[in-house]
Design a protein around this motif. Structure first.
Motif, PDB file in Angstrom:
ATOM      1  N   GLU A   1      42.561  22.004   0.475  1.00  0.00           N
ATOM      2  CA  GLU A   1      41.146  22.294   0.713  1.00  0.00           C
ATOM      3  C   GLU A   1      40.898  23.798   0.633  1.00  0.00           C
ATOM      4  O   GLU A   1      41.527  24.578   1.341  1.00  0.00           O
ATOM      5  N   LEU A   2      39.934  24.191  -0.214  1.00  0.00           N
ATOM      6  CA  LEU A   2      39.561  25.600  -0.350  1.00  0.00           C
ATOM      7  C   LEU A   2      38.247  25.930   0.341  1.00  0.00           C
ATOM      8  O   LEU A   2      38.053  27.055   0.800  1.00  0.00           O
ATOM      9  N   ILE A   3      37.328  24.970   0.373  1.00  0.00           N
ATOM     10  CA  ILE A   3      35.990  25.198   0.944  1.00  0.00           C
ATOM     11  C   ILE A   3      35.594  23.968   1.747  1.00  0.00           C
ATOM     12  O   ILE A   3      35.829  22.840   1.309  1.00  0.00           O
ATOM     13  N   ARG A   4      34.982  24.196   2.898  1.00  0.00           N
ATOM     14  CA  ARG A   4      34.357  23.108   3.656  1.00  0.00           C
ATOM     15  C   ARG A   4      33.080  23.635   4.290  1.00  0.00           C
ATOM     16  O   ARG A   4      33.097  24.637   5.003  1.00  0.00           O
ATOM     17  N   ILE A   5      31.982  22.950   4.026  1.00  0.00           N
ATOM     18  CA  ILE A   5      30.683  23.267   4.621  1.00  0.00           C
ATOM     19  C   ILE A   5      30.290  22.082   5.491  1.00  0.00           C
ATOM     20  O   ILE A   5      30.127  20.969   4.990  1.00  0.00           O
ATOM     21  N   ASP A   6      30.164  22.325   6.803  1.00  0.00           N
ATOM     22  CA  ASP A   6      29.865  21.222   7.705  1.00  0.00           C
ATOM     23  C   ASP A   6      28.364  21.122   7.974  1.00  0.00           C
ATOM     24  O   ASP A   6      27.564  21.931   7.506  1.00  0.00           O
ATOM     25  N   GLN A   7      28.014  20.110   8.729  1.00  0.00           N
ATOM     26  CA  GLN A   7      26.615  19.798   9.015  1.00  0.00           C
ATOM     27  C   GLN A   7      25.874  20.972   9.638  1.00  0.00           C
ATOM     28  O   GLN A   7      24.689  21.196   9.351  1.00  0.00           O
ATOM     29  N   ASP A   8      26.558  21.741  10.453  1.00  0.00           N
ATOM     30  CA  ASP A   8      25.916  22.868  11.135  1.00  0.00           C
ATOM     31  C   ASP A   8      25.751  24.102  10.241  1.00  0.00           C
ATOM     32  O   ASP A   8      25.122  25.075  10.660  1.00  0.00           O
ATOM     33  N   HIS A   9      26.330  24.057   9.033  1.00  0.00           N
ATOM     34  CA  HIS A   9      26.275  25.215   8.134  1.00  0.00           C
ATOM     35  C   HIS A   9      25.786  24.818   6.739  1.00  0.00           C
ATOM     36  O   HIS A   9      26.104  25.493   5.761  1.00  0.00           O
ATOM     37  N   ARG A  10      25.023  23.737   6.659  1.00  0.00           N
ATOM     38  CA  ARG A  10      24.508  23.315   5.359  1.00  0.00           C
ATOM     39  C   ARG A  10      23.577  24.392   4.789  1.00  0.00           C
ATOM     40  O   ARG A  10      23.001  25.185   5.542  1.00  0.00           O
ATOM     41  N   THR A  11      23.420  24.381   3.489  1.00  0.00           N
ATOM     42  CA  THR A  11      22.688  25.446   2.809  1.00  0.00           C
ATOM     43  C   THR A  11      21.575  24.874   1.942  1.00  0.00           C
ATOM     44  O   THR A  11      21.519  23.667   1.657  1.00  0.00           O
ATOM     45  N   GLY A  12      20.725  25.767   1.473  1.00  0.00           N
ATOM     46  CA  GLY A  12      19.769  25.404   0.449  1.00  0.00           C
ATOM     47  C   GLY A  12      20.442  25.300  -0.909  1.00  0.00           C
ATOM     48  O   GLY A  12      21.574  25.735  -1.108  1.00  0.00           O
ATOM     49  N   TYR A  13      19.712  24.766  -1.873  1.00  0.00           N
ATOM     50  CA  TYR A  13      20.266  24.500  -3.194  1.00  0.00           C
ATOM     51  C   TYR A  13      20.785  25.772  -3.859  1.00  0.00           C
ATOM     52  O   TYR A  13      21.870  25.780  -4.446  1.00  0.00           O
ATOM     53  N   ASP A  14      20.036  26.864  -3.782  1.00  0.00           N
ATOM     54  CA  ASP A  14      20.415  28.130  -4.403  1.00  0.00           C
ATOM     55  C   ASP A  14      20.886  29.165  -3.386  1.00  0.00           C
ATOM     56  O   ASP A  14      20.956  30.353  -3.700  1.00  0.00           O
ATOM     57  N   GLN A  15      21.252  28.730  -2.201  1.00  0.00           N
ATOM     58  CA  GLN A  15      21.573  29.659  -1.105  1.00  0.00           C
ATOM     59  C   GLN A  15      23.082  29.903  -1.063  1.00  0.00           C
ATOM     60  O   GLN A  15      23.811  29.360  -0.240  1.00  0.00           O
ATOM     61  N   TRP A  16      23.548  30.799  -1.945  1.00  0.00           N
ATOM     62  CA  TRP A  16      24.971  31.030  -2.116  1.00  0.00           C
ATOM     63  C   TRP A  16      25.573  31.968  -1.062  1.00  0.00           C
ATOM     64  O   TRP A  16      26.793  32.074  -0.962  1.00  0.00           O
ATOM     65  N   ASP A  17      24.742  32.653  -0.303  1.00  0.00           N
ATOM     66  CA  ASP A  17      25.260  33.664   0.617  1.00  0.00           C
ATOM     67  C   ASP A  17      24.803  33.442   2.055  1.00  0.00           C
ATOM     68  O   ASP A  17      24.808  34.369   2.860  1.00  0.00           O
ATOM     69  N   ARG A  18      24.434  32.232   2.411  1.00  0.00           N
ATOM     70  CA  ARG A  18      24.021  31.990   3.790  1.00  0.00           C
ATOM     71  C   ARG A  18      25.209  32.115   4.737  1.00  0.00           C
ATOM     72  O   ARG A  18      25.091  32.701   5.822  1.00  0.00           O
ATOM     73  N   TYR A  19      26.349  31.550   4.352  1.00  0.00           N
ATOM     74  CA  TYR A  19      27.584  31.645   5.147  1.00  0.00           C
ATOM     75  C   TYR A  19      28.716  32.039   4.184  1.00  0.00           C
ATOM     76  O   TYR A  19      29.530  31.189   3.779  1.00  0.00           O
ATOM     77  N   PRO A  20      28.796  33.302   3.809  1.00  0.00           N
ATOM     78  CA  PRO A  20      29.725  33.721   2.747  1.00  0.00           C
ATOM     79  C   PRO A  20      31.168  33.308   2.968  1.00  0.00           C
ATOM     80  O   PRO A  20      31.866  32.921   2.020  1.00  0.00           O
TER      81      PRO A  20
END
Length: 235
Positions: free
Chosen positions: A126-145
């Motif tokens: 696993e390289l990346i995991r985005i959980d429910q508390d850190h979901r992003t917008g469609y084009d939001q590449w830098d919300r949680y870098p």
């Protein structure tokens, strides 16, 4: 050597072309038949939930009985595709040059991205995991870098690497997108069929299966890379 094979394509020559013929990525891409390009997408609808990945991975139908299967062009499947569903995206990535690669993701509700340092799905990490508390917008590449990007991965030109993404959605705003940054680049780009193979046997006919098996038998002799193919075990 502008594809001297003239795309009169035998799949067993594919890795030889990549590593030995020194094609540019554009020339190489032009020699790949359409049926081998892209990403395998499997969908499981009617999950009991959907806001956690465990709602997908604990479903009795996962991983062997998806509701739907298709081949798509990129690791960006359709958005707003429904509620209470999960999906798995799979492909082989062939780096155009050797060097440090990094991967990036956006998603809602949850997603994970995996890379194997060879062609075997069982070796994925696993390289990346985005959980429910850190979901992003469609084009939001830098919300949680730190969560949305991988560490550098040292990859070798012309070698097959298995990659996979899992995604699930509860209701509304569903999406997952995987981008890549190539060595020496300052920008990301979609992870699309230019660099991807979808050699997955359940979506292929018997003639293509025979060609794939020939490729795996000959690839070590031609490239020096050791690959292990079993018809029953490759997803």
């Amino acid at each position: 050597m502008m594809c001297s094979l003239q795309c009169n394509f035998e799949i067993s020559l594919l890795i030889f072309v990549i590593t030995a013929v020194q094609l540019s990525i554009a020339e190489f891409s032009s020699c790949i038949p359409e049926e081998y390009r892209g990403v395998r997408r499997e969908i499981w609808r009617g999950l009991n939930g959907g806001w956690y990945l465990t709602h997908l991975t604990s479903d009795s139908r996962f991983p062997n009985s998806p509701t739907e299967e298709e081949i798509i062009a990129t690791f960006t499947p359709p958005i707003n595709d429904g509620n209470h569903y999960g999906q798995r995206l799979q492909a082989y990535f062939v780096p155009p040059i050797s060097g440090n690669y990094s991967f990036y993701a956006t998603c809602d509700s949850e997603c994970a991205f995996y890379l194997s340092l060879d062609e075997k799905p069982g070796n994925k990490k696993e390289l990346i995991r985005i959980d429910q508390d850190h979901r992003t917008g469609y084009d939001q590449w830098d919300r949680y870098p730190l969560l949305q990007s991988s560490c550098f991965q040292q990859l070798e030109r012309g070698k097959l690497y298995y990659i996979e993404a899992l995604h699930c959605n509860f209701i509304n705003n569903d999406h997952v997108r995987i981008h890549i940054k190539l060595p020496g680049s300052n920008t990301t780009r979609p992870l699309d069929r230019e660099y991807l193979f979808s050699l997955f046997t359940r979506l292929l006919g018997p003639d293509l299966l025979r060609s794939i098996e020939t490729m795996w038998r000959n690839v070590r002799r031609w490239t020096g890379h050791t690959y292990h193919y079993k018809r029953e075990s490759y997803v």
